[in-house]
Write an enzyme that holds these catalytic residues in place. Structure first.
Site, PDB file in Angstrom:
ATOM      1  N   SER A 188       1.139  -1.570   0.291  1.00 47.82           N
ATOM      2  CA  SER A 188       0.015  -0.388  -0.463  1.00 47.82           C
ATOM      3  C   SER A 188       0.775   1.279   0.184  1.00 47.82           C
ATOM      4  O   SER A 188       1.940   0.934   0.562  1.00 47.82           O
ATOM      5  CB  SER A 188      -1.025  -0.080   1.046  1.00 47.82           C
ATOM      6  N   GLN A 244       1.922   4.032   2.019  1.00 48.01           N
ATOM      7  CA  GLN A 244       1.397   4.141   3.398  1.00 48.01           C
ATOM      8  C   GLN A 244       2.511   4.792   3.805  1.00 48.01           C
ATOM      9  O   GLN A 244       3.862   5.670   3.558  1.00 48.01           O
ATOM     10  CB  GLN A 244       1.704   2.286   3.794  1.00 48.01           C
ATOM     11  N   HIS A 292       4.337   5.242   8.039  1.00 51.49           N
ATOM     12  CA  HIS A 292       5.055   5.223   9.400  1.00 51.49           C
ATOM     13  C   HIS A 292       4.821   5.918  10.510  1.00 51.49           C
ATOM     14  O   HIS A 292       5.267   7.027  10.653  1.00 51.49           O
ATOM     15  CB  HIS A 292       5.259   4.737   9.803  1.00 51.49           C
ATOM     16  N   LYS A 312       7.898   4.040  13.842  1.00 55.13           N
ATOM     17  CA  LYS A 312       8.448   3.085  12.916  1.00 55.13           C
ATOM     18  C   LYS A 312       9.392   3.413  11.744  1.00 55.13           C
ATOM     19  O   LYS A 312       9.207   3.421  10.796  1.00 55.13           O
ATOM     20  CB  LYS A 312       7.360   2.244  12.462  1.00 55.13           C
ATOM     21  N   GLU A 337      11.996   2.927   9.215  1.00 51.78           N
ATOM     22  CA  GLU A 337      12.449   1.710   9.107  1.00 51.78           C
ATOM     23  C   GLU A 337      13.902   1.403   7.602  1.00 51.78           C
ATOM     24  O   GLU A 337      13.712   2.835   6.956  1.00 51.78           O
ATOM     25  CB  GLU A 337      11.456   0.696   7.916  1.00 51.78           C
ATOM     26  N   HIS A 349       5.773   5.494   1.088  1.00 52.39           N
ATOM     27  CA  HIS A 349       6.176   4.924   0.033  1.00 52.39           C
ATOM     28  C   HIS A 349       5.653   4.006   0.182  1.00 52.39           C
ATOM     29  O   HIS A 349       4.874   3.580   0.377  1.00 52.39           O
ATOM     30  CB  HIS A 349       7.721   4.150   0.973  1.00 52.39           C
ATOM     31  N   ARG A 409      -2.055   3.387   5.350  1.00 53.11           N
ATOM     32  CA  ARG A 409      -2.744   3.813   4.588  1.00 53.11           C
ATOM     33  C   ARG A 409      -3.263   4.173   3.597  1.00 53.11           C
ATOM     34  O   ARG A 409      -4.277   4.797   4.490  1.00 53.11           O
ATOM     35  CB  ARG A 409      -2.904   1.870   4.240  1.00 53.11           C
ATOM     36  N   LYS A 464      -7.706  -3.381   2.415  1.00 56.01           N
ATOM     37  CA  LYS A 464      -7.213  -2.796   3.292  1.00 56.01           C
ATOM     38  C   LYS A 464      -8.058  -1.546   3.617  1.00 56.01           C
ATOM     39  O   LYS A 464      -8.137  -0.696   3.260  1.00 56.01           O
ATOM     40  CB  LYS A 464      -5.968  -3.044   4.109  1.00 56.01           C
TER      41      LYS A 464
END
Length: 555
Positions: free
Chosen positions: A218, A220, A222, A245, A247, A386, A405, A411
């Protein structure tokens, strides 16, 4: 909490537990009651008397994740389920001959976007390390989780004082020194909620994953820590924890991703070349971005504001409008000769085939498209948009499962939160260049601007040798491909001179996942072909302090 380190072992020895192999510990936990007393709970599972004799003589199964040689060995008398007084020497440092590599049992996630069956690197690796995993060719194997997050917690296999499997989080909770000195400094105070104390003391600071991506994830982002806490408080069903989050992904195969906003001028050019996009977001949004670019030196924030208006207009556009103009876009691209199509138009076609009529398809004209080659890495800070598109990677992040998302997904979406929380910085993606030490060949270290994690990539050929220096915190080692002989190294003081001493040796192969205890260096020798392995750990406090504030907060 100070506890006599001999207490648990001595008490367990007095219990009437069968010694013929028909009983085993399955969990050990400790709770502190309101009056300050400590309650130990030890859970055993015993087989019926009728099968005890058979159980006592049956051979031990291969330890999941143990690779070539299971670590079923007799060790010194130390219980991994002990709580150690703060500031006291750790039992690990007092037992120089203890095996410091502990096999882990980790969880596989079968999300719909994962590669299917034996095409999935996740399935290939996990099936070698988990006896119970039978690969089904039409099942997507998307992620392999290694860590303590409740959404996919790992188990650790202990061998002393008894052979047992216990949740990694429980073991860490009883042995807080394992988290390393830096993380002990931020242990919660006694006046904080008990539930938060349990969470912080039992969690590793990072979550480590392997990903095998077949269809796009997706669009999205964080949340940062402040937003994560607010979202978790308001909607714990969709935001599982209160942590941020950030990453980092390191490509194992060529890995495609959309990441952060393109330079504003590039976005403007894409809009002018894509009338279907302009029809969705309106000409006024494009003109505003153009004016902001022209006056960027006088008003640097203007571009961010105009990007926010443009992106929000796109993501909140009515479905019928998006569907109509996406159909027009696809028709125009398909009617164009393949030789004349731009790469971004080809990507739009691919994503539309996967997610027809989804507004996220238009994001290819706004976000950077990057194809990472094996060994290249990208860092994604909090509140940066991203979407991973295709390929295999090793990914490490702060311990969280929070995802906001807004497209390319069936979802649940939270479009308003995503649009309001993004930084709207524009420019090239944040690539992380690895560093190498001439004294440690075949090891590349990726150090993003965060406190929680660093990642080592070990790649070597048959007979070559790599040395991994010790970490002051827990680490996770995974063998993605090949076989290695591993020597665990300790520094032993003799007078005023430190000497290296091999304290244990084992053999690991593809699929082996091991927890590496603090202050354990590893010397690895490739066996029978090429080797690819990764180690995730936490950086030392000194390494973090060496970063400037701008580096630590870089987007």
């Amino acid at each position: 909490m100070a506890v006599d380190t001999g207490m648990l072992g001595s008490q367990l020895m007095q219990l009437d537990i069968p010694k013929d192999g028909s009983a085993r510990i399955v969990a050990v936990s400790v709770e502190e009651e309101a009056d300050g007393s400590t309650v130990w709970t030890v859970k055993f599972r015993a087989k019926p008397n009728a099968v005890r004799s058979a159980a006592a003589t049956a051979p031990s199964p291969r330890a999941p994740g143990a690779g070539l040689a299971p670590l079923n060995v007799d060790l010194p008398a130390f219980s991994p389920g002990l709580s150690v007084e703060e500031g006291s020497p750790s039992p690990m440092s007092q037992q120089p001959h203890m095996d410091r590599l502990l096999p882990m049992i980790c969880q596989v996630k079968t999300y719909a976007w994962g590669k299917c069956g034996s095409d999935s690197l996740v399935a290939q690796v996990a099936s070698e390390g988990i006896d119970e995993l039978e690969v089904i060719e039409d099942t997507p194997y998307a992620e392999l989780w290694m860590g303590t997050h409740p959404s996919g917690p790992s188990m650790v296999m202990l061998t002393t004082p008894w052979k047992m499997v216990t949740p990694l989080s429980e073991w860490i909770k009883l042995n807080p020194y394992l988290r390393g000195p830096r993380h002990r400094e931020i242990e919660p105070r006694v006046n904080r909620r008990k539930s938060m104390i349990k969470l912080e003391r039992s969690a590793m600071p990072f979550l480590f994953k392997l990903l095998s991506v077949r269809t796009a994830l997706s669009i999205q982002a964080h949340p940062d820590k402040v937003l994560a806490a607010e979202l978790h408080r308001k909607d714990a069903n969709n935001y599982k924890d209160d942590n941020h989050k950030p990453e980092m992904a390191v490509a194992i195969t060529p890995f495609e991703a959309l990441c952060s906003f393109q330079p504003a001028y590039s976005i403007l050019c894409n809009c002018r070349a894509t009338p279907e996009l302009v029809a969705v977001i309106s000409e006024s949004c494009v003109r505003e971005l153009e004016r902001a670019i022209e006056h960027r030196e006088q008003d640097p924030e203007a571009v961010r504001h105009s990007l926010k208006a443009l992106f929000s207009a796109l993501m909140t556009a009515p479905f019928n409008t998006v569907q109509l103009h996406l159909s027009e876009l696809v028709s125009r691209i398909e009617s164009t000769s393949k030789m004349l199509r731009s790469p971004v138009d080809e990507l739009a076609l691919r994503l539309h085939e996967q997610y027809p009529s989804d507004v996220g398809v238009f994001c290819v004209y706004l976000l950077n498209y990057k194809v990472l080659q094996p060994g290249e890495a990208i860092f994604l800070a909090a509140n940066e948009p991203h979407a991973y598109i295709y390929g295999d990677c090793a990914e490490v992040m702060a311990t969280s499962d929070n995802v906001i998302r807004a497209g390319l997904t069936p979802k649940w979406k939270d479009v308003s939160t995503l649009c309001s929380s993004l930084t709207y910085y524009d420019g090239p993606p944040h690539l992380v260049n690895p560093t190498t030490d001439p004294m440690q060949p075949f090891v590349a270290r990726y150090t993003p601007p965060v406190e929680e994690f660093v990642l080592d990539r070990i790649q070597m050929r048959d007979g070559q040798q790599a040395y991994l220096s010790s970490s002051r915190s827990l680490s996770i080692l995974i063998i993605v491909n090949g076989s290695i002989a591993v020597e665990q190294i300790s520094d032993v003081a003799r007078g005023d001179v430190l000497h290296e001493q091999t304290i244990f040796q084992s053999y690991l192969s593809t699929g082996a996942i091991h927890l590496v205890c603090p202050n354990t260096a590893l010397r690895m020798t490739a066996q029978h072909g090429d080797v690819l392995a990764f180690r995730a750990t936490s950086p030392s406090k000194d390494a973090i302090d060496e970063k400037s504030p701008s580096q630590r907060n870089a987007h």
